[in-house]
Design a protein around this motif. Structure first.
Motif, PDB file in Angstrom:
ATOM      1  N   ASP A   1       2.280   4.549   1.299  1.00  0.00           N
ATOM      2  CA  ASP A   1       1.793   5.429   2.360  1.00  0.00           C
ATOM      3  C   ASP A   1       0.272   5.566   2.353  1.00  0.00           C
ATOM      4  OD1 ASP A   1       4.170   6.105   3.616  1.00  0.00           O
ATOM      5  OD2 ASP A   1       4.631   7.661   2.136  1.00  0.00           O
ATOM      6  N   ALA A   2      -0.381   4.806   1.477  1.00  0.00           N
ATOM      7  CA  ALA A   2      -1.840   4.930   1.415  1.00  0.00           C
ATOM      8  C   ALA A   2      -2.456   4.361   2.688  1.00  0.00           C
ATOM      9  CB  ALA A   2      -2.380   4.197   0.192  1.00  0.00           C
ATOM     10  N   PRO A   3      -3.497   5.005   3.179  1.00  0.00           N
ATOM     11  CA  PRO A   3      -4.109   4.503   4.412  1.00  0.00           C
ATOM     12  C   PRO A   3      -4.779   3.156   4.186  1.00  0.00           C
ATOM     13  CG  PRO A   3      -5.406   6.289   3.477  1.00  0.00           C
ATOM     14  CD  PRO A   3      -4.158   6.210   2.667  1.00  0.00           C
TER      15      PRO A   3
ATOM     16  N   PRO B   1       0.792  -1.233   0.000  1.00  0.00           N
ATOM     17  CA  PRO B   1       0.000   0.000   0.000  1.00  0.00           C
ATOM     18  C   PRO B   1       0.825   1.284   0.000  1.00  0.00           C
ATOM     19  CG  PRO B   1      -0.030  -1.037   2.163  1.00  0.00           C
ATOM     20  CD  PRO B   1       0.718  -1.961   1.256  1.00  0.00           C
TER      21      PRO B   1
END
Lengths: 181, 973
Positions: B265-267, B263
């Motif tokens: 740095d995507a939440p 992912p």
């Protein structure tokens, strides 16, 4: 004679660019609060316009242009960002130059970044250029204004500059990471 | 078993994943559930209470059985539904609630003891001895029962909170939702379309229903693509709208990166708050099971889910499938099975006289039992002619469909019973501005769903003042939904209602028998409808059984309360952004960077130095004592910028201050400072501080650090509501000025080494104030003292704060002084009997702190009348005194209580309490401030101090609160 060294609120923290959005500190020559005393609203607005070219803003609005802008900041009160003002008869004026951390958030996706920080409705048709708000921004009391198509001015308390930069850059990181998915 | 063709999957993208440590392969487009079915796995879970083997039952978020745990350590996430987990490369899932494995679970012994484990078993059994519940029974039961477990570690994943606004929120992207979104979008409205699935289309993707002469999934994909490229539309897939709240606010959870192996740095998830002017609820319906003996065997699943697996995922849940239902959904499943070339062992229809044109064995009757060791092998069918047994490794069941109306009930609305569909339907207006459509509204044909979606959007558009686009209505199937209710099949043995909580028909009947007749009581007694699925499969069946057992109708019995969130929501998502320091902003003084060695103490949001340790000092008291000495003997520097500063201007500023303070400020001379006391409207002390008069119509008020915001709010209230006619303006300047205390006998000497022009005792006498400059920078100087010494506070614009602090500190050090922190500041003020919010904690009056003399008799002020109420000036009240220890224990503690000598240290004998303590290096012993009944009249008495919490007891002498320099000569000097 001694010499005192000046530091800006976001000294050492900015600028930062993440993805397509940039966060920059803005320093104004002066920030002055102007609050017309009873019955002096029109006169103060007139003098203000003569001094810096912008009338006293209505609630939720800014007047003027970059480095000579007045932003509504509360009941009967505006912050003048830019030139130092001469005393305006009929107005309570207070130097606020050092009280605020002022930053500009700019670039494609700036609005998406703000949508992670404030509950305000920032749709372009709702929060237009020249609009401003006193609002909550990541638990902080802030002044938010839209100063360009994809440019926003944010003012938060000077003492909270580190949190401001941290929280805005966290949101910038998330927004940038989403575009890479 | 993967079918050779079909499905909305990408067979060219194989995906490796693992389940319980074994490696398997799926394809892009699979969920974990469909991949497990493709690999022939049947038993994927153990039940909550009896540890019975369970299989996948549904194909959606309502799944009660197939819960798995992903991740390890801090990233461990339990109770994820395999039916909604998108497969990604490297996904590693583990089964839950079983030991040693899901296929051989020792705790399945519980199942043999099932006759004892009925509803209320724990309540009845573990009553005695009472203490054993917490010590023994509960821990043991908790270990044996339960679903997945949390890691107990702080979650390190990224989460995000976000806000969105729109004209129309469309919840659900099935035919009704897509139609509503398209109509509104074409009309120019701002639309948000949210769907919990990764793929828009809803049941169209599972049933392949034709729309507009094309396969449903194609039509849905085209509409979704259309919407996605429109500027006024935000399509949010993987987003579950979880709650409906006031003013058109909805909560939604988006699975942002949960489906991705990397992912970045995507939440992981985003928690959205969506504010919509209007909303359309197009959440479809959930199929409900039928209770019959052993209906929980792996291989028994919902008829609609079987179609999902066949059509969308191209997997077959069995080789020989029986289908059982009380409505046409069963027939549709039989048809789909035949279309995919799968043997239909039996079609059992509980409705009398229903025929089929399918080439399948049709039984008029009911399934009354199942057999099979680890999965379904055969079913028993009760017909008019007796019980017949049929071999099948999968049974598709349909007991009808329940509209997914959950959100309509989130604001206390109750749905209404509809006889023709044997289901609860939403009533109009349950959530203002939200319109249910399609199956969520009890309308079960695609044609009606499309029409209702468009109609609701048009109504919303009209409300919003927009002209409907009137997009053409596509053609679609328009069959009847023919249902005859069937909740449970009579017979012996356990028939399951709630698969997730192991609740049977018998349990519900037992609850009714034991007088838990209310549906809410039944729920709590049996645990039916709790836990992750919140009874999505079982609520209707359970309440129908309860209605039957109590001789009431279903509408009379009513539903339990629907509450948000609609699906389980992680605390990580709810708390997004508020973890750790994200909870609140941090406020730093300008001198923070120049106070690196100091441990910080939090004062509200501010961080202030506690003390400034020097090499060789091993204990904070050493530093504190040294710093007190700086101020008493030389000069000390302390950052006091955190105190609230309010600039007040206008010709009525003096009158305004007279009204908010108990004492007079209109009489204060320009260039002077005065201590002021402020009461709340109820007559108790709110805050204190000094206010300086900078000009004829210009004052500068100082508040305490803690009450700065409260005082600002109070002033605004007083001005706007109580004294609007006063011509006065005020604004906080706390942040504008960096302010430092320069305190001690050498304070003037230090200042004169820095100021551009020297000050003298005449130009700056005690309580004087005025403008000065240092290095050409304008500053303000106040000769005020919180230490009792000759002292000043100097304020410069904040940009110079750090620089000035460094200079002051360095100069102080050359004079035998230095910086001091909060500990020393506290000792200094206790020595002088100065109060802080430890003393004015909200329950004390001016009389209590001995400041009644500051309450002017010449004028009115906020709190005056209330402060004169009976009892508020009673001499017997607990009033401020000083204390010093007298016994062998030389310590006082804040929070300790005071008792008369010889009396028991119990509440009834309480004489007061201690609010502040400190060791005074100046006087060589502990000092305390506290409140004692009739205190000022008891000076010289000995009193008993008991700290029940810390276990400390001593005797103390009651003293005047000013211990040091009672005449105040040192400050005036």
């Amino acid at each position: 004679m001694i010499e005192l060294l000046a530091k800006t609120p976001c000294d050492g923290l900015l600028p930062r660019t993440i993805g397509t959005v940039t966060l920059t500190e803005i320093s104004f020559e002066a920030i002055t609060s102007v609050a017309p005393l009873t019955g002096q609203e029109d006169a103060v607005s007139g003098t203000l316009k003569a001094q810096m070219g912008a009338a006293f803003p209505k609630p939720g609005r800014t007047t003027g242009k970059a480095h000579a802008r007045a932003v509504w900041s509360g009941l009967g009160q505006a912050l003048v960002l830019g030139p130092a003002l001469q005393p305006i008869p009929g107005a309570a004026m207070t130097d606020q130059t050092d009280a605020w951390a002022c930053v500009a958030l700019e670039g494609d996706g700036a609005r998406d970044v703000l949508a992670r920080l404030t509950p305000l409705d920032l749709r372009p048709s709702v929060f237009r250029q020249g609009h401003a708000a006193r609002t909550e921004l990541a638990h902080m009391s802030a002044v938010l204004m839209r100063t360009g198509e994809s440019r926003y001015g944010i003012m938060a308390f000077r003492s909270m500059a580190k949190t401001l930069v941290h929280d805005v850059t966290e949101a910038m990181t998330s927004v940038a990471a989403r575009t890479r998915l | 078993m993967r079918l050779p063709s079909g499905g909305l999957i990408d067979r060219s993208h194989p995906i490796r994943f693992s389940y319980d440590g074994h490696s398997y392969q799926g394809v892009q487009g699979d969920t974990l559930a469909s991949a497990l079915i493709a690999n022939g796995l049947k038993t994927v879970a153990r039940s909550f209470k009896y540890h019975r083997p369970r299989g996948i039952m549904t194909a959606g978020s309502e799944e009660p059985n197939a819960l798995v745990t992903l991740g390890h350590g801090a990233g461990q996430e339990p109770n994820l539904r395999a039916t909604t987990l998108e497969l990604y490369e490297g996904l590693a899932a583990r089964s839950q609630n079983c030991w040693p494995s899901v296929n051989f679970d020792l705790l399945a012994l519980n199942d043999l003891a099932a006759p004892f484990f009925g509803a209320g078993f724990y309540y009845k059994t573990f009553m005695w001895p009472r203490a054993f519940w917490e010590m023994l029974y509960e821990p043991a039961i908790r270990r044996a029962a339960g679903l997945g477990a949390l890691s107990g570690l702080p979650d390190e994943d990224r989460y995000e909170r976000a806000f969105a606004h729109c004209d129309l929120l469309v919840i659900g992207a099935g035919p009704a939702g897509l139609m509503a979104a398209l109509e509104a979008a074409r009309a120019g409205a701002d639309v948000i379309l949210a769907d919990e699935d990764s793929r828009m289309g809803g049941r169209l993707n599972a049933d392949l229903t034709e729309v507009d002469g094309r396969p449903g999934p194609d039509w849905a994909a085209d509409v979704a693509a259309d919407l996605a490229q429109m500027d006024n539309v935000r399509c949010m897939s993987r987003t579950t709208v979880t709650g409906a709240y006031d003013h058109g606010t909805f909560s939604a959870v988006e699975r942002v990166a949960m489906h991705l192996p990397h992912p970045g740095d995507a939440p992981r998830e985003a928690f959205w708050r969506i504010v919509a002017k209007r909303a359309v609820l197009a959440t479809g319906a959930l199929e409900r099971p039928v209770a019959f003996q052993n209906n929980d065997r792996p291989g028994i699943m919902m008829a609609g889910a079987v179609r999902s697996y066949l059509n969308r995922y191209a997997v077959a849940p069995g080789r020989s499938v029986a289908v059982f239902g009380n409505n046409d959904s069963a027939h549709a499943t039989a048809r789909a099975l035949i279309d995919h070339g799968i043997h239909v062992a039996a079609l059992i229809d509980s409705r009398p006289g229903v025929q089929t044109d399918l080439d399948v064995p049709l039984y008029h009757g009911q399934v009354c039992g199942s057999e099979g060791r680890k999965g379904l092998e055969a079913i028993s069918i009760a017909t008019a002619s007796g019980i017949e047994k049929v071999q099948a490794d999968c049974l598709a069941v349909s007991g009808g469909w329940n509209p997914s109306l959950h959100l309509t009930c989130h604001m206390n609305g109750r749905p209404q019973w509809d006889e023709s569909t044997a289901a609860f339907h939403p009533r109009p207006g349950m959530v203002p501005g939200l319109e249910p459509v399609g199956a969520a509204n009890g309308v079960f044909t695609t044609a009606d769903a499309l029409a209702q979606g468009r109609k609701a959007a048009q109504a919303a558009l009209t409300d919003l003042g927009l002209k409907p686009a009137n997009i053409p209505l596509p053609k679609a199937e328009d069959g009847a939904y023919d249902i005859t209710p069937l909740w449970s099949v009579p017979g012996r043995g356990r028939a399951w209602l709630d698969f997730q909580n192991d609740v049977t028909v018998k349990d519900v009947k037992l609850a009714a028998q034991e007088s838990y007749r209310s549906v809410e009581h039944m729920k709590r007694y049996t645990t039916q409808g709790m836990a992750p699925d919140q009874g999505k499969n079982s609520n209707m069946g359970a309440l129908a059984v309860l209605a039957d057992a109590t001789g009431r109708s279903i509408p009379e019995t009513g539903t339990t309360t629907y509450r948000a969130p609609y699906t389980p929501t992680t605390l990580g998502a709810i708390a997004a952004g508020a973890r750790g320091k994200g909870f609140a902003p941090e406020r730093f003084t300008t001198s923070h960077a120049a106070s690196e060695e100091a441990p910080m103490v939090e004062a509200g949001l501010w961080y202030r130095p506690s003390y400034f340790p020097k090499p060789g000092e091993s204990y904070w008291r050493e530093s504190c004592d040294r710093e007190v000495g700086y101020v008493r003997n030389a000069v000390g520097i302390c950052d006091v910028s955190t105190l609230g500063k309010i600039d007040i201007q206008g010709q009525d500023a003096g009158e305004f201050l007279d009204f908010v303070y108990t004492n007079m400020f209109s009489t204060l001379k320009v260039g002077r400072t005065r201590y002021g006391l402020m009461l709340r409207e109820d007559g108790h002390v709110m805050d204190d501080g000094t206010t300086a008069r900078l000009g004829e119509h210009h004052y500068l008020m100082t508040t305490t650090t803690a009450a700065a915001g409260q005082v600002m709010r109070h002033l605004a209230f007083v001005h706007q509501c109580l004294r609007p006619a006063l011509d006065v303006q005020f604004i906080s300047v706390t942040e504008q000025w960096a302010q430092f205390a320069v305190a001690g006998p050498k304070s003037r000497e230090l200042l004169n080494s820095l100021l551009d022009h020297d000050i003298t005792g005449e130009t700056f006498s005690f309580m004087g104030c005025g403008d000065v400059s240092l290095g050409g920078v304008s500053a303000r100087l106040f000769r005020i003292s919180f230490s009792g010494e000759h002292a000043y506070e100097i304020a410069v614009p904040a940009r110079y704060g750090e620089s000035l602090f460094r200079l002051l500190r360095a100069r102080a050090e050359t004079l035998g002084g230095g910086a001091y922190g909060m500990e020393a500041l506290n000792v200094l003020r206790i020595e002088k009997g100065f109060i802080t919010h430890s003393e004015i904690h909200g329950r004390v009056t001016a009389f209590d702190v001995g400041l009644q003399g500051m309450m002017s008799k010449k004028k009115d002020f906020v709190g005056k009348t209330a402060s004169e109420r009976p009892g508020l000036m009673d001499p017997d009240r607990e009033r401020l005194v000083g204390l010093k220890p007298t016994g062998p224990v030389k310590q006082l503690t804040a929070g300790a209580h005071l008792f008369n000598l010889g009396e028991d240290a119990v509440r009834q004998n309480d004489q007061g309490y201690i609010t502040s303590v400190g060791f005074s290096p100046t006087l060589g012993h502990f000092l305390g401030l506290g409140f004692l009944r009739n205190g000022p009249d008891r000076i010289g008495e000995e009193i008993r101090m008991v700290d029940h919490v810390r276990g400390i007891e001593t005797t103390a002498e009651v003293c005047h609160p000013v211990f040091f320099d009672p005449q105040g000569g040192r400050a005036r000097d």
